[in-house]
Structures are given as C-alpha cells and as structure tokens.
Design a protein around this motif. Structure first.
Motif, PDB file in Angstrom:
ATOM      1  N   LYS A 141       0.780  -1.135  -0.039  1.00  0.00           N
ATOM      2  CA  LYS A 141       0.035   0.011  -0.001  1.00  0.00           C
ATOM      3  C   LYS A 141       0.913   1.410  -0.041  1.00  0.00           C
ATOM      4  O   LYS A 141       2.125   1.288  -0.122  1.00  0.00           O
ATOM      5  N   GLY A 142       0.058   2.371  -0.079  1.00  0.00           N
ATOM      6  CA  GLY A 142       1.080   3.750  -0.072  1.00  0.00           C
ATOM      7  C   GLY A 142       1.865   3.965  -1.206  1.00  0.00           C
ATOM      8  O   GLY A 142       1.566   3.709  -2.303  1.00  0.00           O
ATOM      9  N   ASN A 143       3.277   3.881  -0.870  1.00  0.00           N
ATOM     10  CA  ASN A 143       4.203   3.960  -2.123  1.00  0.00           C
ATOM     11  C   ASN A 143       4.958   2.530  -2.227  1.00  0.00           C
ATOM     12  O   ASN A 143       5.909   2.420  -3.023  1.00  0.00           O
ATOM     13  N   GLY A 144       4.038   1.353  -1.857  1.00  0.00           N
ATOM     14  CA  GLY A 144       4.709   0.223  -2.153  1.00  0.00           C
ATOM     15  C   GLY A 144       5.909  -0.035  -1.254  1.00  0.00           C
ATOM     16  O   GLY A 144       7.035  -0.650  -1.602  1.00  0.00           O
ATOM     17  N   TYR A 145       5.934   0.761   0.070  1.00  0.00           N
ATOM     18  CA  TYR A 145       7.069   0.480   0.917  1.00  0.00           C
ATOM     19  C   TYR A 145       8.431   1.004   0.251  1.00  0.00           C
ATOM     20  O   TYR A 145       9.389   0.508   0.654  1.00  0.00           O
ATOM     21  N   GLY A 146       8.353   1.678  -0.326  1.00  0.00           N
ATOM     22  CA  GLY A 146       9.553   2.503  -1.269  1.00  0.00           C
ATOM     23  C   GLY A 146      10.013   1.380  -2.491  1.00  0.00           C
ATOM     24  O   GLY A 146      11.018   2.047  -3.256  1.00  0.00           O
ATOM     25  N   PHE A 147       9.476   0.451  -2.496  1.00  0.00           N
ATOM     26  CA  PHE A 147       9.683  -0.361  -3.729  1.00  0.00           C
ATOM     27  C   PHE A 147       8.888  -0.378  -4.839  1.00  0.00           C
ATOM     28  O   PHE A 147       9.315  -0.756  -6.195  1.00  0.00           O
ATOM     29  N   GLY A 148       7.862   0.362  -4.601  1.00  0.00           N
ATOM     30  CA  GLY A 148       7.007   0.385  -5.898  1.00  0.00           C
ATOM     31  C   GLY A 148       5.749  -0.842  -5.891  1.00  0.00           C
ATOM     32  O   GLY A 148       6.164  -2.042  -5.553  1.00  0.00           O
ATOM     33  N   HIS A 149       4.594  -0.451  -6.099  1.00  0.00           N
ATOM     34  CA  HIS A 149       3.614  -1.660  -6.364  1.00  0.00           C
ATOM     35  C   HIS A 149       3.682  -2.797  -6.947  1.00  0.00           C
ATOM     36  O   HIS A 149       3.678  -3.920  -6.649  1.00  0.00           O
ATOM     37  N   HIS A 150       4.392  -2.688  -8.321  1.00  0.00           N
ATOM     38  CA  HIS A 150       4.511  -3.455  -9.118  1.00  0.00           C
ATOM     39  C   HIS A 150       5.587  -4.594  -8.898  1.00  0.00           C
ATOM     40  O   HIS A 150       5.361  -5.696  -9.221  1.00  0.00           O
ATOM     41  N   VAL A 152      -3.944  -4.517  -0.468  1.00  0.00           N
ATOM     42  CA  VAL A 152      -3.781  -3.391  -0.913  1.00  0.00           C
ATOM     43  C   VAL A 152      -4.475  -2.380  -0.224  1.00  0.00           C
ATOM     44  O   VAL A 152      -5.271  -2.598   0.498  1.00  0.00           O
ATOM     45  N   GLY A 153      -4.049  -1.044  -0.184  1.00  0.00           N
ATOM     46  CA  GLY A 153      -4.565   0.145   0.947  1.00  0.00           C
ATOM     47  C   GLY A 153      -6.026   0.390   0.307  1.00  0.00           C
ATOM     48  O   GLY A 153      -6.817   0.468   1.114  1.00  0.00           O
ATOM     49  N   THR A 154      -6.063   0.661  -0.928  1.00  0.00           N
ATOM     50  CA  THR A 154      -7.372   1.446  -1.737  1.00  0.00           C
ATOM     51  C   THR A 154      -7.771   0.689  -2.889  1.00  0.00           C
ATOM     52  O   THR A 154      -7.039  -0.189  -3.171  1.00  0.00           O
ATOM     53  N   VAL A 155      -8.969   1.162  -3.522  1.00  0.00           N
ATOM     54  CA  VAL A 155      -9.562   0.566  -4.596  1.00  0.00           C
ATOM     55  C   VAL A 155      -8.660   0.962  -5.953  1.00  0.00           C
ATOM     56  O   VAL A 155      -8.680   0.427  -6.791  1.00  0.00           O
ATOM     57  N   GLN A 156      -8.105   2.415  -5.571  1.00  0.00           N
ATOM     58  CA  GLN A 156      -7.424   2.801  -6.794  1.00  0.00           C
ATOM     59  C   GLN A 156      -5.938   1.924  -6.893  1.00  0.00           C
ATOM     60  O   GLN A 156      -5.503   1.664  -7.861  1.00  0.00           O
ATOM     61  N   GLU A 157      -5.498   1.568  -5.574  1.00  0.00           N
ATOM     62  CA  GLU A 157      -4.237   0.585  -5.744  1.00  0.00           C
ATOM     63  C   GLU A 157      -4.731  -0.694  -6.433  1.00  0.00           C
ATOM     64  O   GLU A 157      -3.829  -1.212  -7.200  1.00  0.00           O
ATOM     65  N   ALA A 158      -5.647  -1.031  -6.064  1.00  0.00           N
ATOM     66  CA  ALA A 158      -6.410  -2.382  -6.778  1.00  0.00           C
ATOM     67  C   ALA A 158      -6.339  -2.343  -8.247  1.00  0.00           C
ATOM     68  O   ALA A 158      -5.805  -3.040  -9.042  1.00  0.00           O
ATOM     69  N   ALA A 159      -7.030  -1.098  -8.591  1.00  0.00           N
ATOM     70  CA  ALA A 159      -7.190  -0.934 -10.117  1.00  0.00           C
ATOM     71  C   ALA A 159      -5.847  -0.812 -10.610  1.00  0.00           C
ATOM     72  O   ALA A 159      -5.530  -1.344 -11.855  1.00  0.00           O
ATOM     73  N   LEU A 160      -4.718  -0.258 -10.086  1.00  0.00           N
ATOM     74  CA  LEU A 160      -3.428  -0.140 -10.671  1.00  0.00           C
ATOM     75  C   LEU A 160      -2.788  -1.315 -10.776  1.00  0.00           C
ATOM     76  O   LEU A 160      -2.043  -1.509 -11.848  1.00  0.00           O
ATOM     77  N   VAL A 161      -2.828  -2.298  -9.846  1.00  0.00           N
ATOM     78  CA  VAL A 161      -1.839  -3.491 -10.003  1.00  0.00           C
ATOM     79  C   VAL A 161      -2.864  -4.855 -10.408  1.00  0.00           C
ATOM     80  O   VAL A 161      -2.155  -5.670 -10.721  1.00  0.00           O
ATOM     81  N   GLN A 162      -4.188  -4.672 -10.660  1.00  0.00           N
ATOM     82  CA  GLN A 162      -4.829  -5.895 -10.925  1.00  0.00           C
ATOM     83  C   GLN A 162      -4.526  -6.831 -12.009  1.00  0.00           C
ATOM     84  O   GLN A 162      -4.548  -7.958 -12.082  1.00  0.00           O
ATOM     85  N   ASP A 163      -4.077  -5.971 -13.221  1.00  0.00           N
ATOM     86  CA  ASP A 163      -3.793  -6.624 -14.339  1.00  0.00           C
ATOM     87  C   ASP A 163      -2.266  -7.028 -14.490  1.00  0.00           C
ATOM     88  O   ASP A 163      -1.946  -7.896 -15.054  1.00  0.00           O
ATOM     89  N   ALA A 164      -1.770  -6.881 -13.481  1.00  0.00           N
ATOM     90  CA  ALA A 164      -0.137  -7.313 -13.246  1.00  0.00           C
ATOM     91  C   ALA A 164       0.088  -8.526 -12.251  1.00  0.00           C
ATOM     92  O   ALA A 164       0.907  -8.965 -12.263  1.00  0.00           O
ATOM     93  N   PHE A 165      -1.007  -8.524 -11.582  1.00  0.00           N
ATOM     94  CA  PHE A 165      -0.956  -9.679 -10.592  1.00  0.00           C
ATOM     95  C   PHE A 165      -1.914 -10.811 -10.772  1.00  0.00           C
ATOM     96  O   PHE A 165      -3.432 -10.613 -10.813  1.00  0.00           O
TER      97      PHE A 165
END
Length: 361
Positions: A31-40, A56-69
């Motif tokens: 969540k957030g900044n991906g603990y400094g490493f980034g979400h992806h 993940v922290g928010t629905v926006q973060e879920a939408a950001l990574v759902q295609d990559a996970f």
C-alpha cells in the motif's frame, strides 16, 4: 540527478522465504508507495513466492495492479456506500466495517473487519445481529482484526483475537478464516492450537518487505561541491556559512520524501529530552539531514528543495567531489526513489554510520 534504492536481491528474497516459513498463509501488504519499492515490484515478488492473495490499501491501488498480479486482492480500506465506481476484477475482496455500508455488495467477496483495541473502525459485538441480516448475499471470505502495533498496556494480541473468536462462536458466526496483524509466530501458534478449525492468516508489509534492513540501502549522487569563502553568503535565504565547511549539492529533495516527518508519540524521559534538544537545534537553524558522509550525518545548509538538497559537510575530513555517492537514511514508507537497482550482493560496510542506526520504515 538520482536518488537510488539498491536491493541485495538474494538476501532480500531469502528473508521473504524465511518469513513465509514462520507464517504459513501470510498475506503480503502493498500500500501507499509500495514500501519504497513500488507496487508492481512487490506484486511480482508476491507471485514469485506462490502467494495467491495480496492486500492493497485502496481501490485505486487495486485498479493499478490488478492486471499485473495473477492472484486476488484484498482492499484494506472499508467499503462505503456511494463510492466512485471503478472497474475491479472478480478477484477483488472488499472489507466491510459497519452494517450500514453494504449497498451494492450482493454477490461480491467480502471480509468483515472487527473493532480492535485500536478503536479505528470495525464491527462491534452489538452490530452482529444487523450484520447477520445483510451478509447472506455475500461471498463471505472471513473476519479480520487489525491489532495495535505497540500494546503498551501489556495485553496480548492473541488474547484479543481469542476473545473475539469466543464472541463470534457464541453468535454462531462462520469462523473458517480470520485475517490478523502484528502477531508473533508464537502468538499465531497459540491461536491455531486453541481454534484448530480456523485458518489464521497474518497480513503484513513491514515484517516481510522491510524486516531485513541490511538487504537494502538508499544512496544519493553528489551533484556539486562548493567551498565557500569566509563570510560569503549562500542559498535562497542568504545565510552565512560556518568557516571550514563545504557545501554539497546532492540528489534527493521533498518530492522524494527528504525532509518529511510524521508526528510521533513520545514515551520516557530520554526520548522527550532528545525531542526537546532537537527543537533547540531547529531554533538555531541546525537541522540534521538524512545524508551521511564519512560516517557522519550532515546538516542541511538550507531547507531541501523539490529534487535536491544542499548540505554542510563537516570540515574535519575530506569533502566529497561531484559524482561521489552518499548514504541516505530514509523511511521507506514515505520515500519515492528515482530508480531501484537490484544486485546479487550489496557491500554495506562503506555505508556504516558512526553512532547511528538506519531509520526503518
């Protein structure tokens, strides 16, 4: 102009496997900044570990990574009626923390958050009858309880979870799965022994991604070094430097998280005394920076800019030159580096800091 996070990939991943061995069923948090490493990057590491559920922290973060996970995503922020619609996959699991905010969740996968001693949000025991009336239309995934990180009253986290388990069992609630946080392996084992029919899954980010501080480091490149003349003024505030000091311009400013601090709770006389001493230094415009040269933290010559900082280099040693690297002690959870470099092994001896331990996120 680069602020870099370097990862000792082999050591970092060895730590991940060790944590997973101690906590079977672990749910990584990103969540957030991906603990400094980034979400992806964290999603890729989660998939590498063979874990099929991440938080993940928010629905926006879920939408950001759902295609990559390829797995499922648990959104930790509780659902609220009237949310702005987002295209979320069927693998998204929502959290409910009150019976009043459940509109539109029929047929969706849901976790119910329980009120913990943090007193942040969650279902209370009085809410259970109303909860039972609405949960029949969900694909119920289990309960969740977010425990406080520091339990200053001495109460055990496992005891708090066990107390909720008995209340839920008395209310005849389904107890096939419970997500927990901030418990030790011993506490998890006690819960499994007392409630063998329930799967307890630890949600954690800090323990997993930041649990071995020796596996990662931040470093910054020196952009320029200026030896000021005695009495010469410098910077936007036209301050007068101390004699014998060099000014070093280094990569890393407020846009990266440099110079940002969150309020913290103080405890004990020594910690309060250090805080008061820090206020005194601040009143004299003597602000300690996170940048380290020759084993010592430098002071800011002026407030950090957006992408760079100007430092007063201690005058009793050789100053850096343009192109040198300086170590940086930053909180991972608020830092956004320009780049992340993965290496098999990272030599850390050159970045040891005299009398100071790196701040962990």
């Amino acid at each position: 102009m680069t602020l870099t996070l370097t990862i000792d990939t082999v050591r970092w991943r060895e730590h991940h496997r060790g944590v997973l061995d101690r906590f079977p069923g672990l749910v990584p948090v990103c969540k957030g900044n991906g603990y400094g490493f980034g979400h992806h990057r964290l999603m890729r590491e989660t998939a590498r570990l063979g874990i099929g559920l991440a938080a993940v922290g928010t629905v926006q973060e879920a939408a950001l990574v759902q295609d990559a996970f390829p797995g499922d995503l648990l959104v930790l922020t509780p659902y609220r009626n009237g949310e702005a619609p987002l295209e979320l996959s069927d693998g998204t699991v929502r959290v409910v923390s009150t019976p009043e905010h459940c509109d539109g969740l029929a047929g969706r996968r849901v976790v119910v958050e329980l009120m913990s001693s943090m007193r942040r949000h969650g279902i209370t025991e009085d809410d259970l009858p109303a909860l039972r009336a609405v949960m029949g239309g969900w694909e119920f995934e289990g309960f969740s309880i977010h425990l406080p990180l520091n339990r200053v009253d001495g109460a055990g986290g496992a005891g708090e979870v066990a107390s909720w388990m008995r209340r839920l069992r008395g209310a005849r609630m389904p107890l096939h799965r419970v997500f927990v946080s901030h418990l030790s392996a011993e506490e998890m084992a006690r819960l499994h022994a007392e409630f063998p029919r329930t799967s307890f899954r630890l949600r954690t980010g800090t323990k997993l991604w930041l649990g071995d501080p020796g596996a990662t480091r931040y470093h910054s490149r020196v952009l320029d070094v200026v030896p000021p003349e005695r009495g010469e003024r410098f910077g936007a505030g036209r301050r007068q430097p101390l004699s014998g000091r060099s000014l070093a311009v280094v990569a890393g400013g407020t846009s990266h998280g440099v110079g940002l601090r969150a309020p913290r709770r103080l405890s004990g006389l020594r910690e309060r005394a250090r805080h008061v001493a820090g206020i005194g230094h601040a009143c004299l415009n003597r602000h300690l920076s996170p940048f380290v040269w020759d084993g010592r933290r430098c002071r800011f010559a002026e407030p950090p800019r957006s992408q760079e900082s100007v430092l007063l280099v201690p005058g009793d040693g050789p100053p850096p030159v343009a192109g040198d690297e300086v170590a940086v002690q930053l909180r991972y959870t608020i830092t956004r580096p320009d780049r992340v470099v993965e290496e098999p092994r990272v030599p850390l001896d050159a970045f040891a800091v005299t009398g100071s331990a790196p701040e962990r996120g």
